[in-house]
Design a protein around this motif. Structure first.
Motif, PDB file in Angstrom:
ATOM      1  N   GLY A 239      -8.301  -2.483   9.906  1.00 49.28           N
ATOM      2  CA  GLY A 239      -9.593  -2.759  10.741  1.00 49.28           C
ATOM      3  C   GLY A 239      -9.264  -1.925  12.182  1.00 49.28           C
ATOM      4  N   ARG A 240      -8.100  -1.440  12.388  1.00 50.23           N
ATOM      5  CA  ARG A 240      -8.048  -0.778  13.836  1.00 50.23           C
ATOM      6  C   ARG A 240      -7.565   0.396  13.765  1.00 50.23           C
ATOM      7  N   VAL A 241      -8.083   1.231  14.427  1.00 51.33           N
ATOM      8  CA  VAL A 241      -7.507   2.587  14.464  1.00 51.33           C
ATOM      9  C   VAL A 241      -6.348   2.854  15.329  1.00 51.33           C
ATOM     10  N   VAL A 242      -5.220   3.340  14.772  1.00 57.20           N
ATOM     11  CA  VAL A 242      -4.244   3.441  15.630  1.00 57.20           C
ATOM     12  C   VAL A 242      -3.352   4.997  15.232  1.00 57.20           C
ATOM     13  N   ARG A 243      -2.820   5.392  16.398  1.00 58.72           N
ATOM     14  CA  ARG A 243      -2.113   6.542  16.028  1.00 58.72           C
ATOM     15  C   ARG A 243      -0.843   6.280  14.807  1.00 58.72           C
ATOM     16  N   ARG A 244      -0.796   7.202  13.974  1.00 57.84           N
ATOM     17  CA  ARG A 244       0.164   7.215  12.811  1.00 57.84           C
ATOM     18  C   ARG A 244       1.643   7.127  13.443  1.00 57.84           C
TER      19      ARG A 244
END
Ligand code: FES
Ligand code: FES
Lengths: 778, 164
Positions: free
Chosen positions: A579-584
């Motif tokens: 549920g969190r957007v992160v950098r790959r």
């Protein structure tokens, strides 16, 4: 179809798709907090009780209502005269014009045609009072001779109308030439008994008319709420936006629950006329004589074969016992029987003629694997007969005739419901090989031979089935993320207990990158979404799953686009995890939650952009083709020579499901389907006496398998041939457990008693098996 | 209709004082008068077992008993199976873990039948257990997961008894 394909769906790389996670449905159900329709009450509701015909066929001479009306607490008693303005129950889909005169009126109109037909209804303040008063309704009937055999010559349904309502046929190729040139012709006469889904929950319906807003509600809907809304709106001449159907928990469906029956219309009509909610809960006796029966067919089938056992042509005459009226499905089951009869085999020429005939029994319609359970029994019996004739074994004859994987997609020159049958994908022979190996066919056969030599009546039987699922054309879903990061999926699907919510949550969660337990799934509520295909014919996971995937993909795209601005990274370098957007490249670094993104993009907020505000999407999934699951059933049975009782020692199913969303639930579907299939193969039958009186109107007479009879079903789930017709590659799994059971059991009994082709009728009850044993002794 | 009687029923440790017609079944009264709709009716003629509750430690089909007959006895329904804080009974947890339910309609009956059985015979062997569980009907699961769930729960309960 969806644009965004999600790499997370790659096999072996998924977080929750394809995993046997526990079901989000279960908690209320194990704590007694479920809400089935009988558990639901509305203020000021009254109760309906149906007075049913006790005669199989007759003219109504008089119906006396005075005594019932005089019972304190009775609000109204109706017969056909009181609802004469209402039409008979229509077909859900367009059906042949010829079937129209055979539709069922809500209450018998002048004639009764089966025991159990609604003749009158009592509406009263309590169910006990309604039942007391219903017993005082006296129906005087002048008996007419009942027609009880669909293979017997037709009679008159009404003046100028035959009991053969329709003849359907499908054919291709030069059948006559094939039979002329055949090495040999193998014939069989086969029948399947009358049985049905019989869910553990009886039917129920609550009609509630809200005069303040002019809305008619039907609670207790199931299976196809949106399409039933259209049917109800048409019936009452109302705008469909003023008719709302609501599904509660549903205690099993199996094709028969959720069709529209007289009672559904009656509670609606009564609630509008009497101005209060009207509740009707079926009892078990009613269920066994009034809810749809199914399956009863008689086949005269023959095959033209060459010297190697290759099928050159197949020809079949089918007599379907429809019972007393044609219900919402029209002649669907017969059509499906014809269409799916050739199954997984190469059949160069084909002709089948189906006789759709009315009798004086409970009306019939679909039950899990409609037309396929019957057709698979017939076709596989015929293959066994060909093998016996040519001295081949059952495996060899099937191998020789199976369509090869390099022939896929394979266009059958047949249609099902008007859709061309194009087999989408499959490695039939490969699955057969895998099944025999996993089951240990050779070793088992050797051991069974030894046991037979020692005097035991044991044997193994095998059947190959082809199923049909995921018929389009379209379904939609709404996915939204709220400011707390919780996800709601609104579908027009339906849940009959098969784990629909969990499957949809898994697909959504995998696509979006959230915990599946944070996904709420709405289904069966016509006021939440405009369209819906419901849950039938193994369509839900494929079609609704496809739509959920499309909507969740769009929400994912929106979230990544927004986050890319905030995290200052291109969207394709971002991922969503828990549920969190992160950098790959820095999953532990800066992140932003879906809840925050939802808030930031709400109406009037900066992040909203020009398009649709919020993290929200309504998306559609369209497909032309169907997905055709297939598989192998293998049964080992032991026959008691003194009683004719058949015990199932082992049962094995191998099936290709394309991709399994949740293997645990797939296995559950297969195991449950098998045991229902065994019921129809060995125990379950709606019997009638010569006067048309039902003899199977209690659970003491209609015998369903218990844990004692149920084998421990072994399941091999194959994912060899994902369907090319949907982005997830899924094939429906609801029916294949049932489809091949009658055929496999019949074959196993033949082997056990050493008489190929002996079993020609289902169910193979002890009585029938004993007479086979006696015939063998003679 | 008939004269009503004042009856006190003790369900899941709570007393309900009710005015009941003698002909009302225990199942109907639990559902309609106590609001405990977890007890289901699948046949009302004593075959399916969906209505099974526990009375004084015995599994009983509540559709075959009049409510007035249950006066003075300890009735436990599926709603009384979980602990006071809502913690699931090992049987409930095992049913979830083993996918022993689909539609869930038969589930309360199976839970109560299994509960009474394991209270009376915690060491019951498989064959005897199957014989008992074969007295209820399920139309969805094919039964094998129900058997597995009950066996797991039996093991959990036994282990718990060993470590006080
Ligand atoms: S409802 Fe009581 S046994 Fe079926
Ligand atoms: S889970 Fe549906 S009847 Fe058992």
């Amino acid at each position: 179809m969806t644009g965004a394909s999600v790499t997370a769906f790659e096999k072996g790389k998924t977080r929750v798709f394809g995993r046997s996670v526990s079901r989000i449905e279960d908690l209320p159900l194990v704590t007694g907090r479920g809400r089935y329709v009988a558990d639901l009450d509305f203020p000021r509701q009254i109760h309906m009780r149906v007075v049913r015909s006790e005669e199989a066929h007759g003219r109504i001479v008089a119906i006396r209502l005075d005594a019932a009306r005089a019972v304190p607490g009775v609000v109204a008693v109706w017969t056909h005269a009181d609802i004469a303005g209402l039409p008979p129950i229509d077909f859900r889909d367009p059906a042949a014009e010829a079937l129209k005169p055979y539709r069922q009126p809500l209450l018998a109109k002048g004639v009764v045609r089966y025991v159990g037909e609604p003749v009158a209804v009592v509406l009263a303040e309590s169910p006990y009072v309604a039942e007391d008063a219903a017993e005082l309704v006296a129906v005087e009937v002048e008996a007419l001779p009942p027609l009880l055999d669909a293979a017997a010559p037709p009679a008159a349904f009404a003046p100028g109308l035959s009991t053969e309502a329709l003849e359907l046929s499908q054919e291709y190729g030069d059948v006559a030439a094939a039979f002329r040139e055949a090495h040999c012709i193998v014939e069989a006469e086969l029948s399947i008994g009358r049985h049905s889904g019989v869910p553990m929950e009886c039917r129920g319906a609550i009609g509630r008319y809200d005069a303040a807003y002019d809305v008619l509600e039907l609670w207790g809907a199931a299976k196809v709420p949106h399409r039933n809304r259209e049917a109800l709106a048409r019936f009452f001449g109302r705008p469909s936006s003023s008719v709302q159907l609501h599904e509660c928990h549903v205690g099993g469906g199996f094709g028969i629950r959720g069709e529209l029956y007289p009672e559904d219309f009656l509670v609606c009509a009564a609630s509008m006329r009497l101005g209060c909610p009207v509740k009707w809960i079926e009892d078990r006796r009613e269920h066994l004589i009034a809810a749809n029966h199914s399956r009863q067919q008689h086949h005269r089938v023959r095959a033209a074969v060459d010297a190697e056992g290759r099928i050159l042509a197949l020809e079949d005459a089918i007599f379907l016992d429809q019972g007393a009226y044609v219900r919402t499905h029209g002649a669907r089951v017969l059509d499906l029987t014809l269409a799916m009869l050739p199954g997984p085999y190469r059949v160069p020429a084909f002709r089948a003629v189906g006789h759709f005939r009315l009798t004086n029994k409970t009306p019939a319609a679909t039950y899990r694997a409609p037309g396929r359970y019957e057709g698979t029994f017939v076709r596989e019996r015929l293959l066994d007969a060909i093998a016996a004739r040519l001295g081949l074994d059952g495996v060899a004859i099937r191998r020789r005739n199976l369509i090869a994987s390099n022939e896929m997609p394979y266009a059958r020159q047949l249609t099902a419901n008007g859709h061309p049958i194009i087999l989408d994908s499959g490695d039939y022979a490969g699955l057969l090989r895998a099944a025999l190996e996993a089951f240990g066919w050779e070793e088992t056969e050797a051991r069974l031979r030894e046991r037979r030599a020692a005097g035991e009546f044991v044997g193994a039987g095998l059947s190959f089935f082809l199923e049909k699922s995921g018929q389009g054309p379209s379904d939609s879903a709404l996915v939204s993320v709220d400011s707390g990061g919780f996800v709601e999926v609104v579908t027009g699907g339906a849940s009959l207990g098969q784990g629909f919510e969990t499957a949809m949550a898994q697909i959504c969660a995998e696509t979006l990158g959230v915990d599946y337990r944070r996904v709420r799934v709405v289904h069966g509520q016509t006021d939440r979404i405009r369209f819906g295909i419901g849950a039938h014919a193994s369509r839900a996971t494929v079609m609704t799953g496809g739509a959920v995937h499309a909507a969740a993909s769009e929400v994912r795209r929106k979230a990544l686009a927004q986050a890319s601005v905030l995290l200052q990274a291109p969207a394709d370098e971002l991922d969503i995890v828990e549920g969190r957007v992160v950098r790959r490249d820095a999953p532990m670094g800066a992140s932003i939650s879906l809840g925050e993104l939802s808030r930031a993009s709400g109406p009037g907020r900066d992040g909203a952009g020009n398009g649709m505000p919020g993290l929200y999407s309504e998306s559609w999934f369209h497909t032309e083709g169907m997905a055709f699951p297939y598989g192998v059933h293998i049964a080992v049975v032991r026959v008691d020579r003194a009683t004719g009782q058949v015990a199932v020692e082992r049962y094995f199913v191998a099936t290709d499901v394309g991709r399994a969303v949740n293997p645990m639930m797939v296995e559950g579907q297969i195991a449950g389907g098998v045991v229902q299939g065994l019921g129809g193969a060995l125990y379950e039958e709606f019997r009638y006496d010569a006067a048309g009186q039902p003899l199977s109107a209690t659970f003491a007479a209609y015998l369903m398998p218990t844990m004692r009879e149920a084998p421990k079903v072994e399941v091999l789930i194959a994912e060899d041939a994902p369907s090319p017709n949907n982005p997830l590659g899924i094939k429906g799994v609801g029916e294949g457990g049932c489809t091949g059971a009658g055929a496999a059991i019949a074959s196993a009994i033949d082997a056990a008693i050493g008489r190929p082709g002996a079993v020609t009728a289902l169910p193979a009850t002890p009585e029938r098996v004993l007479s086979l044993l006696e015939a063998a002794r003679r | 209709m008939s004269q009503k009687l004042e009856v006190k029923l003790t369900v899941n440790g709570r007393d309900y004082v009710l005015s009941l017609e003698p002909r009302w079944t225990l199942a109907d009264v639990l559902r309609e008068h106590c609001g405990l709709t977890g007890t289901h009716l699948g046949c009302e003629h004593g075959v399916c077992g969906a209505c099974t509750v526990m009375i004084d430690g015995q599994a009983v089909r509540s559709c075959l008993m009049f409510a007035v007959q249950a006066q003075g006895k300890a009735i436990v329904t599926v709603e009384g199976l979980a602990g006071p804080g809502g913690e699931l009974h090992p049987l409930q947890q095992a049913f979830i873990d083993h996918h022993a339910l689909q539609c869930g309609f038969c589930t309360p009956g199976f839970l109560m039948l299994a509960h009474a059985t394991l209270l009376e015979s915690p060491d019951i062997d498989d064959e005897a257990l199957i014989d008992i569980l074969a007295s209820n009907l399920c139309r969805c699961t094919g039964y094998k997961n129900i058997l597995a769930a009950v066996k797991t729960a039996a093991a959990v309960m036994k282990a718990r008894r060993r470590q006080p």
